[in-house]
Motif scaffolding. Structure first.
Motif, PDB file in Angstrom:
ATOM      1  N   SER A  49     -29.268  -2.640  11.627  1.00 35.16           N
ATOM      2  CA  SER A  49     -30.357  -3.560  11.328  1.00 35.16           C
ATOM      3  C   SER A  49     -30.262  -4.456  10.151  1.00 35.16           C
ATOM      4  O   SER A  49     -29.565  -3.932   9.433  1.00 35.16           O
ATOM      5  N   CYS A  50     -30.676  -5.539  10.178  1.00 38.06           N
ATOM      6  CA  CYS A  50     -30.752  -6.582   8.992  1.00 38.06           C
ATOM      7  C   CYS A  50     -31.883  -7.045   8.613  1.00 38.06           C
ATOM      8  O   CYS A  50     -32.648  -7.361   9.705  1.00 38.06           O
ATOM      9  N   ILE A  51     -32.478  -7.345   7.635  1.00 37.70           N
ATOM     10  CA  ILE A  51     -33.751  -8.102   7.057  1.00 37.70           C
ATOM     11  C   ILE A  51     -33.419  -9.091   6.142  1.00 37.70           C
ATOM     12  O   ILE A  51     -32.829  -9.082   5.007  1.00 37.70           O
ATOM     13  N   SER A  52     -33.748 -10.646   6.598  1.00 36.57           N
ATOM     14  CA  SER A  52     -33.204 -11.691   5.683  1.00 36.57           C
ATOM     15  C   SER A  52     -34.292 -11.571   4.284  1.00 36.57           C
ATOM     16  O   SER A  52     -35.359 -11.393   4.526  1.00 36.57           O
ATOM     17  N   SER A  53     -33.684 -12.188   3.427  1.00 36.50           N
ATOM     18  CA  SER A  53     -34.263 -12.403   2.102  1.00 36.50           C
ATOM     19  C   SER A  53     -35.189 -13.917   2.170  1.00 36.50           C
ATOM     20  O   SER A  53     -36.392 -14.031   1.864  1.00 36.50           O
ATOM     21  N   SER A  54     -34.625 -14.676   2.929  1.00 33.97           N
ATOM     22  CA  SER A  54     -35.065 -16.012   3.131  1.00 33.97           C
ATOM     23  C   SER A  54     -36.321 -16.376   3.885  1.00 33.97           C
ATOM     24  O   SER A  54     -37.387 -16.836   3.437  1.00 33.97           O
ATOM     25  N   ASP A  55     -36.346 -15.598   4.991  1.00 34.39           N
ATOM     26  CA  ASP A  55     -37.577 -15.702   5.627  1.00 34.39           C
ATOM     27  C   ASP A  55     -37.988 -14.488   6.296  1.00 34.39           C
ATOM     28  O   ASP A  55     -39.186 -14.574   7.279  1.00 34.39           O
ATOM     29  N   GLY A  56     -37.511 -13.407   6.102  1.00 34.77           N
ATOM     30  CA  GLY A  56     -37.772 -12.127   6.584  1.00 34.77           C
ATOM     31  C   GLY A  56     -37.381 -12.118   8.009  1.00 34.77           C
ATOM     32  O   GLY A  56     -37.962 -10.734   8.936  1.00 34.77           O
ATOM     33  N   SER A  57     -36.682 -12.769   8.528  1.00 34.31           N
ATOM     34  CA  SER A  57     -36.185 -12.665   9.955  1.00 34.31           C
ATOM     35  C   SER A  57     -35.265 -11.346  10.061  1.00 34.31           C
ATOM     36  O   SER A  57     -34.630 -10.766   9.041  1.00 34.31           O
ATOM     37  N   THR A  58     -35.617 -10.637  11.312  1.00 28.65           N
ATOM     38  CA  THR A  58     -34.752  -9.398  11.319  1.00 28.65           C
ATOM     39  C   THR A  58     -33.855  -9.517  12.449  1.00 28.65           C
ATOM     40  O   THR A  58     -33.947 -10.311  13.511  1.00 28.65           O
ATOM     41  N   TYR A  59     -32.739  -8.550  12.525  1.00 30.53           N
ATOM     42  CA  TYR A  59     -31.735  -8.391  13.507  1.00 30.53           C
ATOM     43  C   TYR A  59     -31.436  -7.048  13.697  1.00 30.53           C
ATOM     44  O   TYR A  59     -31.500  -6.395  12.839  1.00 30.53           O
ATOM     45  N   ASN A  60     -31.130  -6.767  15.022  1.00 33.10           N
ATOM     46  CA  ASN A  60     -31.061  -5.233  15.322  1.00 33.10           C
ATOM     47  C   ASN A  60     -29.841  -5.297  16.378  1.00 33.10           C
ATOM     48  O   ASN A  60     -29.672  -6.337  17.219  1.00 33.10           O
ATOM     49  N   ALA A  61     -29.128  -4.180  16.267  1.00 33.34           N
ATOM     50  CA  ALA A  61     -28.083  -3.950  17.323  1.00 33.34           C
ATOM     51  C   ALA A  61     -28.672  -3.518  18.583  1.00 33.34           C
ATOM     52  O   ALA A  61     -29.813  -3.353  18.743  1.00 33.34           O
ATOM     53  N   ASP A  62     -28.119  -4.069  19.558  1.00 35.48           N
ATOM     54  CA  ASP A  62     -28.476  -3.905  21.067  1.00 35.48           C
ATOM     55  C   ASP A  62     -28.692  -2.586  21.450  1.00 35.48           C
ATOM     56  O   ASP A  62     -29.749  -1.951  22.043  1.00 35.48           O
ATOM     57  N   SER A  63     -28.012  -1.553  20.646  1.00 34.87           N
ATOM     58  CA  SER A  63     -28.247  -0.188  21.081  1.00 34.87           C
ATOM     59  C   SER A  63     -29.679   0.632  20.373  1.00 34.87           C
ATOM     60  O   SER A  63     -30.173   1.608  20.576  1.00 34.87           O
ATOM     61  N   VAL A  64     -30.299  -0.246  19.776  1.00 37.57           N
ATOM     62  CA  VAL A  64     -31.520   0.166  18.784  1.00 37.57           C
ATOM     63  C   VAL A  64     -32.749  -0.680  19.154  1.00 37.57           C
ATOM     64  O   VAL A  64     -33.869  -0.681  18.839  1.00 37.57           O
ATOM     65  N   LYS A  65     -32.645  -1.977  19.860  1.00 35.43           N
ATOM     66  CA  LYS A  65     -33.671  -2.928  19.957  1.00 35.43           C
ATOM     67  C   LYS A  65     -34.715  -2.235  20.754  1.00 35.43           C
ATOM     68  O   LYS A  65     -34.466  -1.430  21.694  1.00 35.43           O
ATOM     69  N   GLY A  66     -35.808  -2.431  20.494  1.00 37.21           N
ATOM     70  CA  GLY A  66     -37.133  -1.829  21.046  1.00 37.21           C
ATOM     71  C   GLY A  66     -37.381  -0.403  20.471  1.00 37.21           C
ATOM     72  O   GLY A  66     -38.300  -0.002  20.768  1.00 37.21           O
ATOM     73  N   ARG A  67     -36.457   0.156  19.688  1.00 40.02           N
ATOM     74  CA  ARG A  67     -36.711   1.516  19.270  1.00 40.02           C
ATOM     75  C   ARG A  67     -36.809   1.658  17.575  1.00 40.02           C
ATOM     76  O   ARG A  67     -37.501   2.392  16.812  1.00 40.02           O
ATOM     77  N   PHE A  68     -36.177   0.825  16.910  1.00 38.14           N
ATOM     78  CA  PHE A  68     -35.953   0.713  15.447  1.00 38.14           C
ATOM     79  C   PHE A  68     -36.416  -0.597  15.113  1.00 38.14           C
ATOM     80  O   PHE A  68     -36.427  -1.772  15.596  1.00 38.14           O
ATOM     81  N   THR A  69     -37.229  -0.511  13.887  1.00 43.14           N
ATOM     82  CA  THR A  69     -37.620  -1.484  13.294  1.00 43.14           C
ATOM     83  C   THR A  69     -37.557  -1.393  11.889  1.00 43.14           C
ATOM     84  O   THR A  69     -37.686  -0.541  11.146  1.00 43.14           O
ATOM     85  N   ILE A  70     -37.028  -2.830  11.301  1.00 41.88           N
ATOM     86  CA  ILE A  70     -36.829  -2.771  10.019  1.00 41.88           C
ATOM     87  C   ILE A  70     -37.870  -3.752   9.148  1.00 41.88           C
ATOM     88  O   ILE A  70     -38.542  -4.721   9.677  1.00 41.88           O
ATOM     89  N   SER A  71     -38.156  -3.204   7.860  1.00 45.29           N
ATOM     90  CA  SER A  71     -39.303  -4.001   7.271  1.00 45.29           C
ATOM     91  C   SER A  71     -39.173  -3.891   5.664  1.00 45.29           C
ATOM     92  O   SER A  71     -38.227  -2.875   5.277  1.00 45.29           O
ATOM     93  N   ARG A  72     -39.958  -4.633   4.993  1.00 44.74           N
ATOM     94  CA  ARG A  72     -40.062  -4.384   3.506  1.00 44.74           C
ATOM     95  C   ARG A  72     -41.512  -4.229   3.058  1.00 44.74           C
ATOM     96  O   ARG A  72     -42.480  -4.423   3.685  1.00 44.74           O
ATOM     97  N   ASP A  73     -41.193  -3.675   1.897  1.00 44.45           N
ATOM     98  CA  ASP A  73     -42.600  -3.433   1.109  1.00 44.45           C
ATOM     99  C   ASP A  73     -42.374  -3.714  -0.195  1.00 44.45           C
ATOM    100  O   ASP A  73     -41.434  -3.341  -1.167  1.00 44.45           O
ATOM    101  N   SER A  74     -42.703  -4.939  -0.470  1.00 44.39           N
ATOM    102  CA  SER A  74     -42.412  -5.669  -1.779  1.00 44.39           C
ATOM    103  C   SER A  74     -42.871  -5.234  -3.057  1.00 44.39           C
ATOM    104  O   SER A  74     -42.380  -5.026  -4.178  1.00 44.39           O
TER     105      SER A  74
END
Length: 129
Positions: A49-74
């Motif tokens: 997974s990846c979370i962007s700094s610019s807009d907080g957009s997230t990306y996930n590998a197909d193998s984990v979509k719907g199961r894993f969630t990436i997030s930030r706590d500033s």
């Protein structure tokens, strides 16, 4: 010196959940895209997974979509990887990483390992009954 520290790994039964944390010293994580990778025994490291700094957009590998969630706590300067519905094939050492390029989005190259120059030491996840 920049330091990333992962935590939260452990042993969990199939179908269970874990939350991994990536904390940083001498670095404000909000400014950078943060990637999670994993490496299973005998396999190459792969992007999860990846979370962007610019807009907080997230990306996930197909193998984990719907199961894993990436997030930030500033406030806590921490990036999380919430892992649900874990499977035995999710067993791996999990790493967080950054390329230390301010305000760069994860983009299409987010899962390219060579892009990231700063890595944590990893945290082990074992999924087994």
């Amino acid at each position: 010196q920049v330091q990333l520290v992962e935590s939260g790994g452990g042993l969990v039964q199939p179908g269970g959940s874990l939350r991994l944390s990536c904390a940083a010293s001498r670095l404000t994580l909000d400014y950078y895209s943060i990637g999670w990778f994993r490496q299973a025994p005998g396999k190459e490291r792969e992007g999860v997974s990846c979370i962007s700094s610019s807009d907080g957009s997230t990306y996930n590998a197909d193998s984990v979509k719907g199961r894993f969630t990436i997030s930030r706590d500033s406030v806590k300067n921490t990036v999380y990887l919430q892992m649900n519905s874990l499977r035995p094939e999710d067993k791996a050492v999990y790493y967080c990483a950054t390329d230390l390029r301010k305000f760069r989005s994860c983009g299409s190259t987010w899962s390219a390992e060579h892009r990231y120059g700063y890595w944590g030491q990893g945290t082990q996840v074992i999924v087994s009954s």
